[in-house]
Design an enzyme around this catalytic site. Sequence first.
Site, PDB file in Angstrom:
ATOM      1  N   ARG A 225       0.847  -1.244  -0.184  1.00  0.00           N
ATOM      2  CA  ARG A 225      -0.116  -0.071  -0.179  1.00  0.00           C
ATOM      3  C   ARG A 225       0.709   1.190  -0.152  1.00  0.00           C
ATOM      4  O   ARG A 225       0.498   2.324  -0.725  1.00  0.00           O
ATOM      5  CB  ARG A 225      -1.045  -0.033   1.250  1.00  0.00           C
ATOM      6  CG  ARG A 225      -0.287  -0.117   2.467  1.00  0.00           C
ATOM      7  CD  ARG A 225      -1.541   0.080   3.600  1.00  0.00           C
ATOM      8  NE  ARG A 225      -1.904  -1.262   3.370  1.00  0.00           N
ATOM      9  CZ  ARG A 225      -3.253  -1.599   3.446  1.00  0.00           C
ATOM     10  NH1 ARG A 225      -3.939  -0.760   3.849  1.00  0.00           N
ATOM     11  NH2 ARG A 225      -3.816  -3.004   3.540  1.00  0.00           N
ATOM     12  N   THR A 226       2.038   1.416   0.669  1.00  0.00           N
ATOM     13  CA  THR A 226       2.803   2.579   0.783  1.00  0.00           C
ATOM     14  C   THR A 226       3.402   2.791  -0.780  1.00  0.00           C
ATOM     15  O   THR A 226       3.442   3.736  -0.939  1.00  0.00           O
ATOM     16  CB  THR A 226       3.843   2.427   1.924  1.00  0.00           C
ATOM     17  OG1 THR A 226       3.277   2.257   3.069  1.00  0.00           O
ATOM     18  CG2 THR A 226       4.492   3.772   1.824  1.00  0.00           C
TER      19      THR A 226
ATOM     20  N   LYS B  88      22.564  -9.615  -5.235  1.00  0.00           N
ATOM     21  CA  LYS B  88      24.028 -10.053  -5.507  1.00  0.00           C
ATOM     22  C   LYS B  88      25.165  -9.181  -4.493  1.00  0.00           C
ATOM     23  O   LYS B  88      25.954  -9.363  -4.653  1.00  0.00           O
ATOM     24  CB  LYS B  88      24.045  -9.467  -6.855  1.00  0.00           C
ATOM     25  CG  LYS B  88      23.409 -10.351  -7.664  1.00  0.00           C
ATOM     26  CD  LYS B  88      23.557  -9.707  -9.052  1.00  0.00           C
ATOM     27  CE  LYS B  88      22.411 -10.412  -9.824  1.00  0.00           C
ATOM     28  NZ  LYS B  88      22.392  -9.381 -11.477  1.00  0.00           N
TER      29      LYS B  88
ATOM     30  N   ARG C  51      12.265   2.776   1.158  1.00  0.00           N
ATOM     31  CA  ARG C  51      11.846   1.731   2.521  1.00  0.00           C
ATOM     32  C   ARG C  51      12.714   0.888   2.502  1.00  0.00           C
ATOM     33  O   ARG C  51      13.281   0.146   1.691  1.00  0.00           O
ATOM     34  CB  ARG C  51      10.250   1.157   1.809  1.00  0.00           C
ATOM     35  CG  ARG C  51       9.970  -0.274   2.690  1.00  0.00           C
ATOM     36  CD  ARG C  51       9.677   0.015   3.900  1.00  0.00           C
ATOM     37  NE  ARG C  51       8.284   0.861   4.039  1.00  0.00           N
ATOM     38  CZ  ARG C  51       7.215   0.539   4.126  1.00  0.00           C
ATOM     39  NH1 ARG C  51       6.857  -0.872   4.056  1.00  0.00           N
ATOM     40  NH2 ARG C  51       6.057   1.127   4.506  1.00  0.00           N
TER      41      ARG C  51
ATOM     42  N   HIS D 220       8.151   6.526   9.975  1.00  0.00           N
ATOM     43  CA  HIS D 220       7.446   6.260   8.938  1.00  0.00           C
ATOM     44  C   HIS D 220       6.818   7.511   8.442  1.00  0.00           C
ATOM     45  O   HIS D 220       5.458   7.682   8.941  1.00  0.00           O
ATOM     46  CB  HIS D 220       6.463   5.124   8.860  1.00  0.00           C
ATOM     47  CG  HIS D 220       5.919   4.815   7.573  1.00  0.00           C
ATOM     48  ND1 HIS D 220       6.158   5.673   6.691  1.00  0.00           N
ATOM     49  CD2 HIS D 220       4.893   3.704   7.115  1.00  0.00           C
ATOM     50  CE1 HIS D 220       5.120   4.854   5.266  1.00  0.00           C
ATOM     51  NE2 HIS D 220       4.794   3.911   5.950  1.00  0.00           N
TER      52      HIS D 220
END
Lengths: 324, 185
Positions: A63-64, A91, A113, A141
């Site tokens: 959702r974010t 990697k 994020r 957040h």
Amino acid sequence: MAHPAGPYLGKDLLGLEELSAEQITAILDTAEPFKEISERPIKKVPVLRGKTIVNAFFENSTRTRISFEFAEKRLSADTVNFSASGSSVSKGETLVDTAKNLEAMRIDMVVIRHGASGSARFLAERIDSNVVNAGDGRHEHPTQGLLDLLTIRDHFRRIAGLKVCITGDILHSRVARSNLWGLRKLGAEVAVCGPRTLLPRDVEEMGVTVFRRIEDAIEWADVLNVLRLQLERMQGGFVPSLREYNRVFGVTRARLDRAGRDILILHPGPMNRGVEIDSDVADGPHSVILQQVTNGVAIRMAVLYLLAGGAPERAEAAKTGGGE
Amino acid sequence: MADPQRKTMMTAATVEQTLARMAGEIVEQAAGAESLVLVGIHRRGVHLATWLAGSIQGSHPDLGIATGTLDITLYRDDLMTVGPRPVVGPTRLPTGGIDGRLVVIVDDVLYTGRTVRAALDELADFGRPRRTLLCVLVDRGGRELPIQPDIVGEMIPAPPGGRVEVLVPEIDGNLGVVLVGGSAD
């Protein structure tokens, strides 16, 4: 870090802790007209045309990321999505190398994020692009905190003087921390309620009231911000069982009815129905959970718009230059 | 106000007379249309549009008049050079939309034409009016784009350093037009 002058944001939005009340209010006020853009037949304004924004999600989020993407597209920015799985991160590339590579392709902003607290700041200090923190570990957040503030303000027309209780998993929650900073800067009284194992040790030192019983929290609060029990961070045996959590701390219709007055219900999603919140509360008349989702897009549009304009001194020139 | 930097160009009475004349001109130009949409540009254009709508409604009660407001901040071409304006005003257009209607853009001062360019772009994102007119209280010259008004209250040529300010009661407490700085004489 010093506050940039006036209501303007600096290069980045990393958290609400470092913003002034004036800056937070400016973001909320800017979000107001952006709400209407999403109601238009053509849901788009050209203000970020030609800007390139990378959504770098090193941690899963639906959702974010979608909310940021809608915000970016409605401002006409070009967007690239990037997730950790299937990229060179798997990697072994470092965060800074990844970002420097992206920047070498001439981007303007990064929405990040990441599972590590402080990663957004770490990145912001090393690249020239604007950085927006979309959640860093347990730290902050900020856009979620801002959209919660906007939703509360929509309902009460103010924040100052309100009693807001954040319930549930405070320990693992960056949403709780951003809410705490934002609410207190705007003059709300903040409390938390949850099992002792899910409260940070120093929470009382932050000047926050702690309720041990959800009934007491409900009795006290104008607003409940019900946080998700973060099942994916729960390997450590923080609660005996989900059923027991619901029995002791669940926000249920019966508990709310006992308070005998209306309490605004927020939840940042995704909900564990029947655990921290019951369905008849989540879908009830005092729930503004979907309003939060709608406001999320407007808040993110406002943040991107304010950051895109860049340096405060140039914004200052806009105020005095104003030739219409 | 004895400030030598501020010179009154139009008094409240003159502005009211001028607006009344402009309302008449709008009706003339709109001949044949059964409805009009007056869209004021944020901020002072909004109040002028409301005034004009009231005046037209009073003299022509059978003409359907709707009003709207337009904030062109997000359509400006200079955001990246001058930075963001933290306060973006509301854009509200009538519920019936603007498709196929006669739309009159109302602003206080016409200068470079860039605001009007932005307003036309923004309107185009809301629909396709049958015809769009531009109505301004003051034309101060100095256009940087090929844009001309259809209805003008007053021509007040002002030097580049000067500023023509339209005052409206809702924001400024009184009605009038003043020239600030860079006096023309």
